[in-house]
Write a protein that holds these residues in place. Sequence first.
Motif: not given
Length: 358
Positions: A182-190
Motif C-alpha cells: 500500500d506504500h508505492c509501486t516502483t523498480n519495474p521489471a517487465f
Amino acid sequence: MRRREFVSNTLLLSAVAMLPKFSFGMPEPDWRKEVSPLAKRLKPVGRALEMEGYYVWCNSPIMGPDGKVHVFFSRWPAKKGMGGWINSSEIAHAVADHPEASFQYVSTVLAPRGTGFWDGTTCHNPHIKFVDGKYCLFYMGNSNGKTNTKRIGLATADSLYGPWVRPAIPLLEAGPEGAWDDHCTTNPAFIKHPNGQYWLYYKSWNNNDYYNSTDPVIRGNRKYGLAIADKLEGPYVRFVGNPVVDYSRKGGNRQFEDAFVWVDQGKFNMLARDMGVYNQEVGLHIRSRDGLSWDEPKVGYKPVRDYVQEPPAPLNLKRYGRLERPQILFIKGKPAYLFTASQGGVYMTASSFILKIS
C-alpha cells in the motif's frame, strides 16, 4: 561474585565474541559458498557515463537497429547529493558503438513535469524493452518528492530517439490500505510471457511497516509482487499470490530490491540487489519454473572490490563499494553484459559500472 560464576560468565562472553558478524540482527551467511554460475562468468569492463556535475544511476541498455548500444539512465545534480534521486531525477539517453566503448549523451527523454502530474517531481528507474514493435520505457515517477507517491509508468516510442509518449496516469497504483504494497509501486521489471501475457514485477512495502519502523536506516521490508495484463497498456491485475518474492520470513528484516527478470531456456531468472539475505554488498540470482515460485537465492554478482581496486570510500558516499540496479544487455538473444550503478568514479558521485558475461 563467586569465582565459579565469574568463570562461567567470562566463558560465555568469549563465546559470544567469536560468533559470526550479524546482518539486521541475524548471523550473516558465507556468501562465497553460494555463488551462482552467472556470477562466475562476470568480468569487469569498468565505469562508464561518468558525468561531471551529476550522479548517474539506473543504467538500462538495449541494442538498437543501428547496431549501437543505447542506454537509458537516471541522473540528477551532484549538488543534491545521493538523495537527489527522490526529488530531482531525470531519465537520459546515451549511445555507444560497443558496450565497452565510450557512451555519448544524446538527450534527456523524461524530466519531471511539475505540479499536477503523477511524475511531477522525479523520473527514475528506467527499464527499456522492445515489445510488440515499439520501444517501451518503464519508469518510476512521484508527485511530492517522497516515496509514498512513487508509481510505475510506461512511455512508448517508435524509435529509440523518440518522441516518447508519456502516460497521463501511472501503469500501476499502490495496493489498498493495509495491503503489503500500500506504500508505492516502483523498480519495474517487465517480460512478455511466452503465453502472450504481459508480466510486470514491482517492488513495494507496507505503510505501517515503513512509518512505524524502529530501524532508522531501513524502514519496512521490500518485497516483489507481480501484476499481469492481456494488453501492453493494461490494465494490470495483481497476482492473487503476491508477494511472489518475500525474504521477511528469513528473519532479521532481510529483503531485496532492483529486480531484473528474463527467461532463458524455459526458466525464469531474477537478478537483484541483496539487502541482508547475505549482505548489502552482493547481488542475488534466483530462478523459477513458472515465474511465481522462486528457488533459494544464490549470489548473482560480487562486491566492487572483487572486480577492481578503487580509492578509499569518501565520507559522503554511504553506499560506496557495491553494485546496484542490475540490468542485462542482450546481444543476439543472449545475456552479454551486466550494467549496474555504483557510487564513486572520477567525480566521486556515481556512474555506470559494466561487467561482461563471458
